[in-house]
Design a protein around this motif. Structure first.
Motif, PDB file in Angstrom:
ATOM      1  N   TRP A  43       0.731  -1.198   0.072  1.00 62.00           N
ATOM      2  CA  TRP A  43      -0.117   0.266   0.053  1.00 62.00           C
ATOM      3  C   TRP A  43       1.093   1.125  -0.261  1.00 62.00           C
ATOM      4  O   TRP A  43       1.339   1.845   0.894  1.00 62.00           O
ATOM      5  CB  TRP A  43      -0.791   0.235   1.355  1.00 62.00           C
ATOM      6  N   GLN A  48      -3.231   5.501  -0.410  1.00 63.45           N
ATOM      7  CA  GLN A  48      -3.707   5.100   1.399  1.00 63.45           C
ATOM      8  C   GLN A  48      -4.653   6.376   1.312  1.00 63.45           C
ATOM      9  O   GLN A  48      -4.812   7.046   0.482  1.00 63.45           O
ATOM     10  CB  GLN A  48      -3.104   5.441   2.322  1.00 63.45           C
ATOM     11  N   ASP A  80      -8.738   1.194   1.478  1.00 60.98           N
ATOM     12  CA  ASP A  80      -6.967   0.874  -0.265  1.00 60.98           C
ATOM     13  C   ASP A  80      -8.184   1.529  -0.842  1.00 60.98           C
ATOM     14  O   ASP A  80      -9.451   1.162  -1.688  1.00 60.98           O
ATOM     15  CB  ASP A  80      -7.114   0.070  -0.110  1.00 60.98           C
TER      16      ASP A  80
END
Length: 308
Positions: A43, A48, A80
């Protein structure tokens, strides 16, 4: 100096994903994203969304930890956003497609029309003019993407590129098919209609470019600063007195001119769909201006003076 403890939970499951100890009070959300990325490499920061509430709005990267309504143990929620792609890449892809596709129809490459028309040219001068105008429009957009626009957000979801390209590429093919068709007929009022349409198109293209330059000059390089746009010495920017998003106003005018020039139904439909979408964007930006700036000029409308 007191330090913060930061825990990051999954916005859907509420599972703890990360715990950060001894975070500086002046740390920004952008810096917290980078710390989170170290423990979860899949991520990256642009992917994010960090928020105070699972269903709340995403915090800005420049938001400072000590200025947020949190205690010394701060809880954030993560979502996400999916794979991301840069805005520049998206725009270049969106605009290169229509440019190339239209030219394929203009040059009547094989398998588009009947074989006897392969690589022939139209006998109507408006067809050649329309090709020049369409090409000019998208070359202008490509150059603005590379040298003029400054983006407040560096990326957008990767899935959007497929939706956007379907829109731009599909409409370009639909318009080009009919404008460059061997059986195409010129506008009903002939040369006078075409000349008026060309003037409208060029006027609005210059206006659109002028607004983009004015907006660029409001934001220093590498900054996300937002300011109220005002008219400059350039007369094409004086429309800022009445409209919040004159770049959309001029864009609409360009396509109205192109519709008048070609007198083609797919172009008119593209103009209508574009107008609806730009109205949505303009209203959103207008609301943001009103919310962010108390002294925002009250006379302005989102996209059409005194109307919309």
């Amino acid at each position: 100096m007191k330090h913060y403890e930061v825990e990051i939970l999954d916005a859907k499951t509420k599972d703890k994903l990360c715990f950060l100890d001894k975070v500086e009070p002046n740390a920004t959300i952008g810096e917290i994203k980078s710390m989170f990325h170290k423990s979860h490499p899949q991520w990256y920061p642009a992917r994010q969304s960090i928020r105070l509430d699972p269903k709340g709005k995403s915090l800005k990267d420049e938001d400072v930890l000590q200025h947020l309504p949190v205690g010394t143990t701060a809880t954030f929620y993560f979502r996400d956003l999916g794979a991301q792609i840069s805005w520049v890449t998206v725009f270049l892809t969106e605009y290169t497609g229509p440019l190339v596709i239209y030219l394929m129809f203009y040059f009547r490459v094989p398998f588009i029309y009947s074989p006897k028309y392969d690589f022939t040219t139209s006998k109507h001068w408006v067809v050649h003019l329309a090709c020049m105008c369409h090409s000019f429009h998208y070359v202008k957009r490509l150059l603005e993407t590379l040298f003029v626009h400054r983006f407040s957000h560096g990326t957008m979801p990767l899935r959007n590129i497929f939706k956007n390209c379907t829109y731009y590429w599909g409409f370009a093919a639909w318009m080009a098919y009919y404008i460059n068709h061997p059986l195409y007929t010129p506008p009903i009022y002939g040369e006078q209609q075409i000349r008026i349409a060309l003037i409208i198109f060029l006027f609005c293209q210059i206006g659109n470019f002028s607004i983009h330059i004015a907006l660029r000059n409001l934001r220093p390089p590498g900054s996300k600063t937002r300011k109220i746009p005002y008219p400059t010495k350039n007369p094409f920017t004086w429309i800022f007195l009445l409209v919040s998003c004159p770049n959309y106003t001029y864009e609409l005018g360009s396509w109205l001119g192109f519709t008048l020039m070609t007198q083609c139904l797919p172009v008119a439909f593209f103009t209508l769909v574009g107008f609806i979408q730009m109205t949505v964007w303009a209203k959103g930006k207008h609301r943001s201006y009103l919310k962010e700036f108390r002294d925002y000029p009250p006379l302005r409308s989102p996209i059409l003076p005194f109307i919309l």
